[in-house]
Motif scaffolding. Sequence first.
Motif, PDB file in Angstrom:
ATOM      1  N   ILE A 143       0.849  -1.191   0.000  1.00 36.81           N
ATOM      2  CA  ILE A 143       0.000   0.000   0.000  1.00 36.81           C
ATOM      3  C   ILE A 143       0.883   1.239   0.000  1.00 36.81           C
ATOM      4  CG2 ILE A 143      -1.763   1.290   1.236  1.00 36.81           C
ATOM      5  CD1 ILE A 143      -2.822  -1.340   2.324  1.00 36.81           C
ATOM      6  N   GLU A 144       0.665   2.097  -1.013  1.00 34.84           N
ATOM      7  CA  GLU A 144       1.421   3.328  -1.183  1.00 34.84           C
ATOM      8  C   GLU A 144       0.458   4.502  -1.280  1.00 34.84           C
ATOM      9  OE1 GLU A 144       4.748   3.446  -1.460  1.00 34.84           O
ATOM     10  OE2 GLU A 144       5.421   1.464  -2.129  1.00 34.84           O
ATOM     11  N   GLY A 145       1.010   5.718  -1.279  1.00 38.33           N
ATOM     12  CA  GLY A 145       0.232   6.909  -1.559  1.00 38.33           C
ATOM     13  C   GLY A 145      -0.311   7.605  -0.325  1.00 38.33           C
ATOM     14  N   PRO A 146      -0.709   8.869  -0.467  1.00 40.04           N
ATOM     15  CA  PRO A 146      -1.106   9.694   0.677  1.00 40.04           C
ATOM     16  C   PRO A 146      -2.571   9.586   1.076  1.00 40.04           C
ATOM     17  CG  PRO A 146      -1.104  11.018  -1.306  1.00 40.04           C
ATOM     18  CD  PRO A 146      -0.633   9.640  -1.725  1.00 40.04           C
ATOM     19  N   GLY A 147      -3.366   8.820   0.335  1.00 40.05           N
ATOM     20  CA  GLY A 147      -4.811   8.765   0.566  1.00 40.05           C
ATOM     21  C   GLY A 147      -5.218   7.906   1.754  1.00 40.05           C
ATOM     22  N   THR A 148      -6.506   7.542   1.776  1.00 39.18           N
ATOM     23  CA  THR A 148      -7.089   6.850   2.932  1.00 39.18           C
ATOM     24  C   THR A 148      -7.784   5.565   2.495  1.00 39.18           C
ATOM     25  OG1 THR A 148      -7.447   8.962   4.068  1.00 39.18           O
ATOM     26  CG2 THR A 148      -8.719   7.065   4.854  1.00 39.18           C
ATOM     27  N   LEU A 149      -7.609   4.516   3.311  1.00 39.79           N
ATOM     28  CA  LEU A 149      -8.313   3.244   3.136  1.00 39.79           C
ATOM     29  C   LEU A 149      -9.138   2.985   4.384  1.00 39.79           C
ATOM     30  CD1 LEU A 149      -8.868   0.457   1.803  1.00 39.79           C
ATOM     31  CD2 LEU A 149      -6.760  -0.356   2.894  1.00 39.79           C
ATOM     32  N   VAL A 150     -10.438   2.716   4.190  1.00 39.75           N
ATOM     33  CA  VAL A 150     -11.346   2.426   5.301  1.00 39.75           C
ATOM     34  C   VAL A 150     -11.965   1.053   5.084  1.00 39.75           C
ATOM     35  CG1 VAL A 150     -13.453   3.097   6.515  1.00 39.75           C
ATOM     36  CG2 VAL A 150     -11.856   4.858   5.720  1.00 39.75           C
ATOM     37  N   ILE A 151     -11.880   0.202   6.112  1.00 40.20           N
ATOM     38  CA  ILE A 151     -12.519  -1.117   6.091  1.00 40.20           C
ATOM     39  C   ILE A 151     -13.310  -1.242   7.384  1.00 40.20           C
ATOM     40  CG2 ILE A 151     -12.135  -3.619   6.103  1.00 40.20           C
ATOM     41  CD1 ILE A 151      -9.556  -3.101   4.517  1.00 40.20           C
ATOM     42  N   ASP A 152     -14.639  -1.349   7.275  1.00 39.36           N
ATOM     43  CA  ASP A 152     -15.450  -1.277   8.491  1.00 39.36           C
ATOM     44  C   ASP A 152     -16.693  -2.152   8.476  1.00 39.36           C
ATOM     45  OD1 ASP A 152     -16.964   0.068   6.634  1.00 39.36           O
ATOM     46  OD2 ASP A 152     -17.010   1.976   7.706  1.00 39.36           O
ATOM     47  N   GLY A 153     -16.786  -3.111   7.529  1.00 37.04           N
ATOM     48  CA  GLY A 153     -17.997  -3.921   7.467  1.00 37.04           C
ATOM     49  C   GLY A 153     -17.739  -5.385   7.181  1.00 37.04           C
ATOM     50  N   CYS A 154     -16.649  -5.930   7.716  1.00 41.87           N
ATOM     51  CA  CYS A 154     -16.283  -7.322   7.427  1.00 41.87           C
ATOM     52  C   CYS A 154     -17.293  -8.306   8.011  1.00 41.87           C
ATOM     53  CB  CYS A 154     -14.897  -7.629   7.983  1.00 41.87           C
ATOM     54  SG  CYS A 154     -13.574  -6.731   7.187  1.00 41.87           S
ATOM     55  N   ASP A 155     -17.480  -9.419   7.329  1.00 45.71           N
ATOM     56  CA  ASP A 155     -18.338 -10.479   7.834  1.00 45.71           C
ATOM     57  C   ASP A 155     -17.714 -11.130   9.068  1.00 45.71           C
ATOM     58  OD1 ASP A 155     -20.160 -10.079   5.781  1.00 45.71           O
ATOM     59  OD2 ASP A 155     -19.181 -11.557   4.464  1.00 45.71           O
ATOM     60  N   TYR A 156     -18.542 -11.806   9.833  1.00 37.55           N
ATOM     61  CA  TYR A 156     -18.057 -12.512  11.021  1.00 37.55           C
ATOM     62  C   TYR A 156     -16.944 -13.482  10.621  1.00 37.55           C
ATOM     63  CZ  TYR A 156     -17.808 -15.693  14.976  1.00 37.55           C
ATOM     64  OH  TYR A 156     -17.363 -16.461  16.017  1.00 37.55           O
ATOM     65  N   GLY A 157     -15.859 -13.444  11.375  1.00 35.48           N
ATOM     66  CA  GLY A 157     -14.756 -14.367  11.162  1.00 35.48           C
ATOM     67  C   GLY A 157     -13.765 -13.949  10.092  1.00 35.48           C
ATOM     68  N   LYS A 158     -14.018 -12.819   9.395  1.00 35.20           N
ATOM     69  CA  LYS A 158     -13.126 -12.379   8.326  1.00 35.20           C
ATOM     70  C   LYS A 158     -12.317 -11.159   8.755  1.00 35.20           C
ATOM     71  CE  LYS A 158     -12.838 -14.107   5.034  1.00 35.20           C
ATOM     72  NZ  LYS A 158     -12.007 -15.300   4.673  1.00 35.20           N
ATOM     73  N   SER A 159     -11.021 -11.231   8.511  1.00 37.88           N
ATOM     74  CA  SER A 159     -10.126 -10.132   8.843  1.00 37.88           C
ATOM     75  C   SER A 159     -10.351  -8.942   7.919  1.00 37.88           C
ATOM     76  CB  SER A 159      -8.674 -10.598   8.722  1.00 37.88           C
ATOM     77  OG  SER A 159      -8.435 -11.124   7.426  1.00 37.88           O
ATOM     78  N   GLY A 160      -9.883  -7.769   8.373  1.00 37.17           N
ATOM     79  CA  GLY A 160      -9.966  -6.589   7.524  1.00 37.17           C
ATOM     80  C   GLY A 160      -9.047  -6.721   6.321  1.00 37.17           C
ATOM     81  N   ILE A 161      -7.784  -6.979   6.582  1.00 33.95           N
ATOM     82  CA  ILE A 161      -6.810  -7.311   5.540  1.00 33.95           C
ATOM     83  C   ILE A 161      -6.108  -8.581   6.005  1.00 33.95           C
ATOM     84  CG2 ILE A 161      -4.816  -6.574   4.188  1.00 33.95           C
ATOM     85  CD1 ILE A 161      -5.465  -3.700   4.903  1.00 33.95           C
ATOM     86  N   GLY A 162      -6.341  -9.686   5.316  1.00 33.69           N
ATOM     87  CA  GLY A 162      -5.739 -10.942   5.746  1.00 33.69           C
ATOM     88  C   GLY A 162      -6.521 -12.133   5.231  1.00 33.69           C
ATOM     89  N   ALA A 163      -6.356 -13.263   5.938  1.00 37.62           N
ATOM     90  CA  ALA A 163      -6.997 -14.494   5.471  1.00 37.62           C
ATOM     91  C   ALA A 163      -6.840 -15.564   6.546  1.00 37.62           C
ATOM     92  CB  ALA A 163      -6.365 -14.967   4.160  1.00 37.62           C
ATOM     93  N   TYR A 164      -7.294 -16.780   6.233  1.00 40.83           N
ATOM     94  CA  TYR A 164      -7.097 -17.925   7.127  1.00 40.83           C
ATOM     95  C   TYR A 164      -5.618 -18.302   7.152  1.00 40.83           C
ATOM     96  CZ  TYR A 164      -7.676 -22.580   9.166  1.00 40.83           C
ATOM     97  OH  TYR A 164      -7.580 -23.692   9.968  1.00 40.83           O
ATOM     98  N   SER A 165      -4.969 -18.261   5.979  1.00 42.60           N
ATOM     99  CA  SER A 165      -3.517 -18.371   5.878  1.00 42.60           C
ATOM    100  C   SER A 165      -3.038 -17.070   5.239  1.00 42.60           C
ATOM    101  CB  SER A 165      -3.091 -19.572   5.028  1.00 42.60           C
ATOM    102  OG  SER A 165      -3.450 -20.788   5.657  1.00 42.60           O
ATOM    103  N   VAL A 166      -2.427 -16.194   6.036  1.00 47.16           N
ATOM    104  CA  VAL A 166      -2.171 -14.816   5.633  1.00 47.16           C
ATOM    105  C   VAL A 166      -0.967 -14.724   4.694  1.00 47.16           C
ATOM    106  CG1 VAL A 166      -1.772 -12.456   6.454  1.00 47.16           C
ATOM    107  CG2 VAL A 166      -3.087 -14.079   7.852  1.00 47.16           C
ATOM    108  N   GLY A 167      -1.060 -13.823   3.699  1.00 43.31           N
ATOM    109  CA  GLY A 167       0.033 -13.565   2.770  1.00 43.31           C
ATOM    110  C   GLY A 167       0.987 -12.510   3.280  1.00 43.31           C
TER     111      GLY A 167
END
Length: 235
Positions: A143-167
């Motif tokens: 992730i680059e740049g001066p802007g904004t990223l908002v994550i605020d509505g993930c389903d139950y059990g799901k990460s904002g940025i990630g996974a079951y096996s994270v990269g």
Amino acid sequence: TSMGGPYYIRSTVSGVENYYLLMEGSSLSLSPIVTAADGTVLKKGEDYTYTPETITAKGEYTMTVTAKAPHVGTVTLPTIYVSDAIAVTSDVKEMKNGIYCVHKDMTIEDRITVSGDVVLYLGAGTLTAKKGIELSEGNSLTIEGPGTLVIDGCDYGKSGIGAYSVGTLTINEGTINVTGGGNAAAIGGDLSNEKGGSITINGGVVNATGGNLAAGIGGGADVKVGHFGVCGDIT
């Protein structure tokens, strides 16, 4: 003049970046600012000229700023790198190998899947990725740049940025406001995640809130055995 000779006041050139993103079908208009040592801002066309003024293709460019009489001198700026980018739109559900650019306020309702090596450039505006970003093992997101990223509505059990096996996640710039779903990390593991991956934050402002028993940055909750899931390498 002094003793019959002129004074020379060194000017500075600003307003030009070393790296630009160019979306397909668009162009860049460059506009350097030349300022004398006494604070006077010189006038384009009247006091100086420069090339290139407009860029329409990716590549490497060298800008030269040349003074006009009575001013003297030429300045060659460091290399300007221009890469093509894919515009982020509301229907983006997958980001594959490449550079993606946010150029205005944008909301994506579905969870975004990262496939391969992806650069997300946060330009003008805010990207709201309601369901988060799926970043699984074997894939990377920078992730680059001066802007904004908002994550605020993930389903139950799901990460904002990630996974079951994270990269692999690298954050270099921007304002990142992320909340994980129930029992999932904001950045890192899903509920009862198996692997934690690699998370590196070099800059920017990161606000990460895990859901329920999960970490802000790290593992999700493991409700099967009553403790946290797996935390990866966090720098």
